[in-house]
Design a protein around this motif. Structure first.
Motif, PDB file in Angstrom:
ATOM      1  N   LEU A  37      16.466 147.697  99.206  1.00 47.11           N
ATOM      2  CA  LEU A  37      15.798 146.413  99.037  1.00 47.11           C
ATOM      3  C   LEU A  37      16.477 145.395  99.943  1.00 47.11           C
ATOM      4  CD1 LEU A  37      13.629 145.008  97.291  1.00 47.11           C
ATOM      5  CD2 LEU A  37      15.450 144.437  95.694  1.00 47.11           C
ATOM      6  N   PRO A  38      15.730 144.603 100.693  1.00 52.70           N
ATOM      7  CA  PRO A  38      16.345 143.595 101.550  1.00 52.70           C
ATOM      8  C   PRO A  38      17.201 142.628 100.732  1.00 52.70           C
ATOM      9  CG  PRO A  38      13.978 143.720 101.950  1.00 52.70           C
ATOM     10  CD  PRO A  38      14.275 144.583 100.764  1.00 52.70           C
ATOM     11  N   ALA A  39      18.182 142.024 101.371  1.00 51.65           N
ATOM     12  CA  ALA A  39      19.065 141.060 100.704  1.00 51.65           C
ATOM     13  C   ALA A  39      18.249 139.828 100.318  1.00 51.65           C
ATOM     14  CB  ALA A  39      20.222 140.687 101.616  1.00 51.65           C
ATOM     15  N   LEU A  40      17.904 139.740  99.042  1.00 53.31           N
ATOM     16  CA  LEU A  40      17.063 138.653  98.556  1.00 53.31           C
ATOM     17  C   LEU A  40      17.723 137.879  97.423  1.00 53.31           C
ATOM     18  CD1 LEU A  40      13.714 140.628  98.399  1.00 53.31           C
ATOM     19  CD2 LEU A  40      14.392 138.988 100.151  1.00 53.31           C
ATOM     20  N   ALA A  41      19.028 138.018  97.277  1.00 54.63           N
ATOM     21  CA  ALA A  41      19.711 137.424  96.134  1.00 54.63           C
ATOM     22  C   ALA A  41      19.491 135.922  96.033  1.00 54.63           C
ATOM     23  CB  ALA A  41      21.205 137.736  96.199  1.00 54.63           C
ATOM     24  N   ASP A  42      19.462 135.220  97.162  1.00 52.51           N
ATOM     25  CA  ASP A  42      19.328 133.768  97.112  1.00 52.51           C
ATOM     26  C   ASP A  42      17.881 133.293  97.240  1.00 52.51           C
ATOM     27  OD1 ASP A  42      19.069 134.480  99.787  1.00 52.51           O
ATOM     28  OD2 ASP A  42      20.101 132.702 100.517  1.00 52.51           O
ATOM     29  N   LEU A  43      16.940 134.207  97.452  1.00 49.43           N
ATOM     30  CA  LEU A  43      15.541 133.829  97.651  1.00 49.43           C
ATOM     31  C   LEU A  43      14.952 133.052  96.470  1.00 49.43           C
ATOM     32  CD1 LEU A  43      13.053 134.031  99.567  1.00 49.43           C
ATOM     33  CD2 LEU A  43      12.446 136.084  98.306  1.00 49.43           C
ATOM     34  N   PRO A  44      15.073 133.542  95.234  1.00 44.17           N
ATOM     35  CA  PRO A  44      14.461 132.800  94.126  1.00 44.17           C
ATOM     36  C   PRO A  44      14.977 131.365  94.002  1.00 44.17           C
ATOM     37  CG  PRO A  44      15.071 134.992  93.404  1.00 44.17           C
ATOM     38  CD  PRO A  44      15.661 134.798  94.781  1.00 44.17           C
ATOM     39  N   ALA A  45      16.290 131.181  94.063  1.00 44.87           N
ATOM     40  CA  ALA A  45      16.842 129.832  93.940  1.00 44.87           C
ATOM     41  C   ALA A  45      16.402 128.942  95.095  1.00 44.87           C
ATOM     42  CB  ALA A  45      18.364 129.897  93.870  1.00 44.87           C
ATOM     43  N   LYS A  46      16.362 129.515  96.285  1.00 42.07           N
ATOM     44  CA  LYS A  46      15.963 128.761  97.476  1.00 42.07           C
ATOM     45  C   LYS A  46      14.527 128.245  97.357  1.00 42.07           C
ATOM     46  CE  LYS A  46      16.442 129.386 102.399  1.00 42.07           C
ATOM     47  NZ  LYS A  46      16.792 130.302 103.467  1.00 42.07           N
ATOM     48  N   LEU A  47      13.673 129.028  96.684  1.00 45.33           N
ATOM     49  CA  LEU A  47      12.265 128.676  96.564  1.00 45.33           C
ATOM     50  C   LEU A  47      11.908 128.050  95.213  1.00 45.33           C
ATOM     51  CD1 LEU A  47      10.673 131.837  98.213  1.00 45.33           C
ATOM     52  CD2 LEU A  47      11.107 129.604  99.243  1.00 45.33           C
ATOM     53  N   GLY A  48      12.868 127.913  94.324  1.00 44.41           N
ATOM     54  CA  GLY A  48      12.565 127.365  93.010  1.00 44.41           C
ATOM     55  C   GLY A  48      11.767 128.326  92.157  1.00 44.41           C
ATOM     56  N   LEU A  49      12.088 129.614  92.283  1.00 39.49           N
ATOM     57  CA  LEU A  49      11.399 130.656  91.515  1.00 39.49           C
ATOM     58  C   LEU A  49      12.300 131.137  90.386  1.00 39.49           C
ATOM     59  CD1 LEU A  49      10.035 132.784  94.497  1.00 39.49           C
ATOM     60  CD2 LEU A  49       8.738 131.160  93.105  1.00 39.49           C
ATOM     61  N   GLN A  50      11.670 131.548  89.307  1.00 37.17           N
ATOM     62  CA  GLN A  50      12.389 132.071  88.162  1.00 37.17           C
ATOM     63  C   GLN A  50      11.873 133.467  87.865  1.00 37.17           C
ATOM     64  OE1 GLN A  50      12.019 129.546  84.765  1.00 37.17           O
ATOM     65  NE2 GLN A  50      12.947 131.011  83.386  1.00 37.17           N
ATOM     66  N   GLU A  51      12.785 134.426  87.680  1.00 37.36           N
ATOM     67  CA  GLU A  51      12.336 135.783  87.353  1.00 37.36           C
ATOM     68  C   GLU A  51      11.601 135.758  86.017  1.00 37.36           C
ATOM     69  OE1 GLU A  51      13.646 140.326  88.000  1.00 37.36           O
ATOM     70  OE2 GLU A  51      15.067 138.744  88.418  1.00 37.36           O
ATOM     71  N   THR A  52      10.529 136.511  85.951  1.00 40.39           N
ATOM     72  CA  THR A  52       9.687 136.502  84.761  1.00 40.39           C
ATOM     73  C   THR A  52       9.138 137.894  84.505  1.00 40.39           C
ATOM     74  OG1 THR A  52       7.808 135.399  83.706  1.00 40.39           O
ATOM     75  CG2 THR A  52       7.583 135.868  86.029  1.00 40.39           C
ATOM     76  N   PRO A  53       8.900 138.228  83.253  1.00 42.14           N
ATOM     77  CA  PRO A  53       8.257 139.515  82.957  1.00 42.14           C
ATOM     78  C   PRO A  53       6.743 139.401  83.109  1.00 42.14           C
ATOM     79  CG  PRO A  53       8.782 138.376  80.925  1.00 42.14           C
ATOM     80  CD  PRO A  53       9.313 137.517  82.058  1.00 42.14           C
ATOM     81  N   ALA A  54       6.070 140.538  83.091  1.00 45.24           N
ATOM     82  CA  ALA A  54       4.602 140.539  83.119  1.00 45.24           C
ATOM     83  C   ALA A  54       4.112 139.851  81.846  1.00 45.24           C
ATOM     84  CB  ALA A  54       4.097 141.969  83.207  1.00 45.24           C
ATOM     85  N   PRO A  55       2.908 139.405  81.734  1.00 43.70           N
ATOM     86  CA  PRO A  55       1.789 139.615  82.634  1.00 43.70           C
ATOM     87  C   PRO A  55       1.819 138.653  83.816  1.00 43.70           C
ATOM     88  CG  PRO A  55       1.028 138.418  80.733  1.00 43.70           C
ATOM     89  CD  PRO A  55       2.485 138.738  80.491  1.00 43.70           C
ATOM     90  N   VAL A  56       1.223 139.098  84.887  1.00 45.46           N
ATOM     91  CA  VAL A  56       1.160 138.321  86.123  1.00 45.46           C
ATOM     92  C   VAL A  56       0.115 137.217  85.980  1.00 45.46           C
ATOM     93  CG1 VAL A  56       0.547 138.452  88.570  1.00 45.46           C
ATOM     94  CG2 VAL A  56       1.909 140.263  87.527  1.00 45.46           C
ATOM     95  N   VAL A  57       0.465 136.019  86.489  1.00 50.61           N
ATOM     96  CA  VAL A  57      -0.476 134.897  86.545  1.00 50.61           C
ATOM     97  C   VAL A  57      -0.530 134.386  87.980  1.00 50.61           C
ATOM     98  CG1 VAL A  57      -0.093 134.228  84.131  1.00 50.61           C
ATOM     99  CG2 VAL A  57       1.268 133.162  85.949  1.00 50.61           C
TER     100      VAL A  57
END
Length: 136
Positions: free
Chosen positions: A59-79
């Protein structure tokens, strides 16, 4: 920016040519370029990683991607507006933006353009993030 706004911005990119490492919708985009262009269309100034290969076992190095974009990990269901990483094959990881439950925008290398379509059940979801509502 809301998830709905991100989904609308991603949908507007449908038909853009595919270009590995592409970051300009006038020239071409890859899957990370679609994410960057959609965020920019929502008024968010972001520059995402580049210089990766189309195929990789890791998997590409994406550790800082969510914080950089203001994203929060979430479980399904997808919206609408959820950003997912899928694994279409053992040596490929791919980003897509949900436009509705079961529908996504992504840069399709085989079709050579950005497309919107149904989620493919045989692509395992590796990660799923949701935008925090941010006002510009």
């Amino acid at each position: 920016m809301t998830g709905a706004e991100l989904a609308i911005a991603a949908s507007a990119l449908v038909g853009t040519p595919f270009l590995l490492h592409g970051r300009d919708p006038r020239i071409g985009l890859d899957c990370i370029g679609v994410l960057e262009a959609a965020f920019r269309a929502c008024g968010q100034k972001v520059t995402l990683p580049n210089g990766y290969s189309l195929r990789s076992r890791r998997l590409p190095a994406l550790a800082d991607l969510p914080a950089k974009l203001g994203l929060q990990e979430t479980p399904a269901p997808v919206v609408a507006g959820d950003v997912i990483i899928v694994r279409p094959s053992p040596c490929q990881h791919h980003l897509a933006i949900a436009t509705a439950p079961g529908r996504f925008v992504h840069a399709h290398a085989g079709l050579r353009r950005v497309v919107e379509g149904p989620f493919l059940e045989d692509w395992p979801v590796i990660r799923q993030w949701r935008p925090h509502p941010i006002r510009n």
